[in-house]
Motif scaffolding. Structure first.
Motif, mmCIF file in Angstrom:
data_model
loop_
_atom_site.group_PDB
_atom_site.id
_atom_site.type_symbol
_atom_site.label_atom_id
_atom_site.label_comp_id
_atom_site.label_asym_id
_atom_site.label_seq_id
_atom_site.Cartn_x
_atom_site.Cartn_y
_atom_site.Cartn_z
ATOM 1 N N GLN A 232 0.831 -1.210 0.000
ATOM 2 C CA GLN A 232 0.000 0.000 0.000
ATOM 3 C C GLN A 232 0.865 1.261 0.000
ATOM 4 O O GLN A 232 0.585 2.232 -0.722
ATOM 5 C CB GLN A 232 -0.926 -0.026 1.232
ATOM 6 C CG GLN A 232 -1.974 1.081 1.222
ATOM 7 C CD GLN A 232 -2.929 0.949 2.400
ATOM 8 O OE1 GLN A 232 -2.709 0.162 3.309
ATOM 9 N NE2 GLN A 232 -3.990 1.728 2.379
ATOM 10 N N GLU A 233 1.935 1.250 0.798
ATOM 11 C CA GLU A 233 2.839 2.403 0.875
ATOM 12 C C GLU A 233 3.488 2.683 -0.484
ATOM 13 O O GLU A 233 3.545 3.834 -0.931
ATOM 14 C CB GLU A 233 3.927 2.145 1.924
ATOM 15 C CG GLU A 233 3.412 2.173 3.352
ATOM 16 C CD GLU A 233 4.498 1.791 4.346
ATOM 17 O OE1 GLU A 233 5.608 1.403 3.891
ATOM 18 O OE2 GLU A 233 4.245 1.865 5.569
ATOM 19 N N HIS A 234 3.963 1.611 -1.153
ATOM 20 C CA HIS A 234 4.644 1.781 -2.444
ATOM 21 C C HIS A 234 3.666 2.233 -3.532
ATOM 22 O O HIS A 234 4.025 3.065 -4.379
ATOM 23 C CB HIS A 234 5.334 0.486 -2.856
ATOM 24 C CG HIS A 234 6.569 0.184 -2.066
ATOM 25 N ND1 HIS A 234 7.662 1.023 -2.040
ATOM 26 C CD2 HIS A 234 6.892 -0.866 -1.247
ATOM 27 C CE1 HIS A 234 8.603 0.512 -1.263
ATOM 28 N NE2 HIS A 234 8.152 -0.635 -0.762
ATOM 29 N N MET A 236 1.046 4.053 -3.121
ATOM 30 C CA MET A 236 0.681 5.465 -2.896
ATOM 31 C C MET A 236 1.752 6.404 -3.434
ATOM 32 O O MET A 236 1.474 7.558 -3.785
ATOM 33 C CB MET A 236 0.461 5.710 -1.396
ATOM 34 C CG MET A 236 -0.817 5.064 -0.858
ATOM 35 S SD MET A 236 -1.024 5.299 0.911
ATOM 36 C CE MET A 236 -1.269 7.077 0.986
ATOM 37 N N LYS A 237 2.987 5.935 -3.513
ATOM 38 C CA LYS A 237 4.089 6.772 -3.994
ATOM 39 C C LYS A 237 4.223 6.752 -5.526
ATOM 40 O O LYS A 237 4.998 7.509 -6.090
ATOM 41 C CB LYS A 237 5.414 6.295 -3.382
ATOM 42 C CG LYS A 237 5.471 6.441 -1.873
ATOM 43 C CD LYS A 237 6.776 5.860 -1.340
ATOM 44 C CE LYS A 237 6.837 5.908 0.180
ATOM 45 N NZ LYS A 237 8.073 5.279 0.692
ATOM 46 N N SER A 254 6.169 -2.009 -7.613
ATOM 47 C CA SER A 254 5.675 -1.889 -6.233
ATOM 48 C C SER A 254 5.490 -3.262 -5.596
ATOM 49 O O SER A 254 5.843 -3.481 -4.429
ATOM 50 C CB SER A 254 4.344 -1.130 -6.215
ATOM 51 O OG SER A 254 4.509 0.175 -6.704
#
Length: 337
Positions: A232-234, A236-237, A254
Motif C-alpha cells: 500500500q505504501e509503495h 501510494m508513492k 511496487s
C-alpha cells in the motif's frame, strides 16, 4: 517428472490403439517440435546443442492385418522421409514383428528369436531400405532379458529400439527389465545410448541459479499484514502513468519491492523427484504391488495374477484419494486467502 506427447483414438472410442513419447522434464526445454500423425505414429524432435534428435514412437498393427500394415509402413516411411539426413533418429515401440536371427549386415543381428512372421519380413525390408539398425538383435541376452512380450504361456520379441547410422555406434546395450511394473503383458525395454561429447557442452550461464520470493511466509498473519502494508505504501508513492504499459510497470515494481521487504528471496532449489502427495500409506501400497508383481513373474499362476491385479488396483485407489485430498486442500487454501 515427464512431458508426454500422445496420439490415440478419440475419447468416445475404445482405446484399441495409441502411442506416446515421454520426455524427462530436464529435456523438455529442448523440444522444438512434435506431431500427432495418427493413432499409431507420433513424433518428437529435440535440439541438443548443434545436433537434432528425432524420435518416432510407433504401434504397428497385429500380425495378419495386411492392409493396415501396408498403410502403417507407408505412413512411417512418409515421416522418415521428412527427417533431415543429419538428424539422429530413434524409432521405437511395439512393432508386432518377429524379425528372427538371420543376419543382415548392419541391420539385423544374430541374437533375435528363431521365428520370423509376415510383420517381421516387413520390418526387415523397411529397416534395410532405410539403413536402420534393429538394436535388440545385436546383444546376446538371457531369454528373460530378450523377450519383450509374454502371455498365456507364449513369448516373443516384438518391441524394438531402432536407430539410424548416426546413432548405431552409440547404442551400448538393449535389454528387457521384467521387474518394472508397467501394467501390461509387454515388458519394459531399456536402451542405453551414450551422448556424443559435443552434446554435453552446456553454456555456463544456463547454470546460474534463479531466485524466488519466499511466498510460503505469507501464511503467517503478521508477515501477510506487513506485505499488504508495504504494498500500500509503495502504491501510494507511484506517480500518475501516461499509458497502460507504464502503469503496469509501476504496479509490478511496487509488488516486487513489497515482496522483497516482507518475505525476501531465496535461491531456487531443484525439486526432489517424486509425488508431492507421497506418504506412508502410498509407499506401503506400492511396495505390496511390486511384491505381488514379482511373485506373479515367478509363479505365472492365475491366483498370483489376480492378487497382483488387486494390489495394483488398491495402489491406484489410494493414490487417487491422495490426489483428491491434496486438490481439496489447495482449493480450501485459496478460498481462505
Amino acid at each position: 517428472d515427464y512431458v508426454m506427447v500422445y496420439s490415440g483414438v478419440p475419447q468416445n472410442k475404445r482405446a484399441t490403439r495409441g502411442v506416446a513419447i515421454l520426455v524427462s522434464n530436464k529435456w523438455k526445454n529442448k523440444i522444438i517440435s512434435y506431431s500427432y500423425i495418427n493413432e499409431r505414429i507420433v513424433t518428437c524432435k529435440l535440439k541438443i546443442e548443434r545436433e537434432t534428435l528425432s524420435i518416432i514412437g510407433v504401434y504397428a498393427p497385429e500380425e495378419g492385418k495386411k492392409d493396415d500394415t501396408k498403410i502403417f509402413y507407408d505412413d512411417l516411411q512418409n515421416e522418415l522421409n521428412k527427417v533431415n539426413k543429419t538428424d539422429h533418429v530413434i524409432v521405437c515401440g511395439d512393432l508386432n514383428a518377429r524379425v528372427g536371427n538371420q543376419a543382415i549386415t548392419g541391420t539385423i543381428g544374430t541374437f533375435g528369436e528363431n521365428h520370423i512372421n509376415n510383420n517381421g519380413q516387413q520390418l526387415r525390408q523397411f529397416a534395410t531400405y532405410n539403413g536402420l539398425k534393429v538394436t535388440n538383435t545385436f546383444f546376446r541376452k538371457k531369454d528373460i532379458h530378450k523377450y519383450t512380450w509374454g502371455a498365456r504361456g507364449l513369448r516373443s520379441l516384438i518391441d524394438y529400439v531402432i536407430v539410424n547410422n548416426k546413432l548405431k555406434n552409440q547404442v551400448q546395450d538393449v535389454r528387457v527389465h521384467r521387474g518394472s511394473d508397467v501394467g501390461s503383458d509387454h515388458y519394459l525395454v531399456v536402451a542405453t545410448i551414450t551422448l556424443l561429447a559435443k552434446w554435453r557442452k552446456f553454456n555456463q550461464k544456463r547454470l546460474i541459479a534463479s531466485e524466488v520470493y519466499k511466498v510460503y511466509l505469507l501464511q503467517e498473519e503478521s508477515i501477510k499484514e506487513l506485505y499488504q502494508l508495504r504494498l500500500q505504501e509503495h502504491l501510494m508513492k507511484v506517480p500518475t502513468a501516461q499509458n497502460v504499459e507504464e502503469e503496469w510497470d509501476n504496479i509490478k515494481e511496487s509488488i516486487n519491492r513489497a515482496a522483497y521487504e516482507a518475505v525476501g528471496r531465496k535461491k531456487k532449489i531443484r525439486k526432489k523427484k517424486g509425488l508431492k502427495i507421497w506418504n506412508k500409506e502410498i509407499e506401503t501400497a506400492i511396495i505390496e504391488k511390486r511384491k505381488a508383481y514379482h511373485i506373479f513373474l515367478q509363479k505365472k499362476t492365475e491366483e498370483a495374477k489376480e492378487r497382483y491385479k488387486q494390489k495394483r488396483n488398491d495402489a491406484k485407489q489410494i493414490i487417487r484419494e491422495a490426489h483428491k485430498k491434496s486438490w481439496e486442500r489447495f482449493i480450501s487454501n485459496i478460498e481462505h486467502d
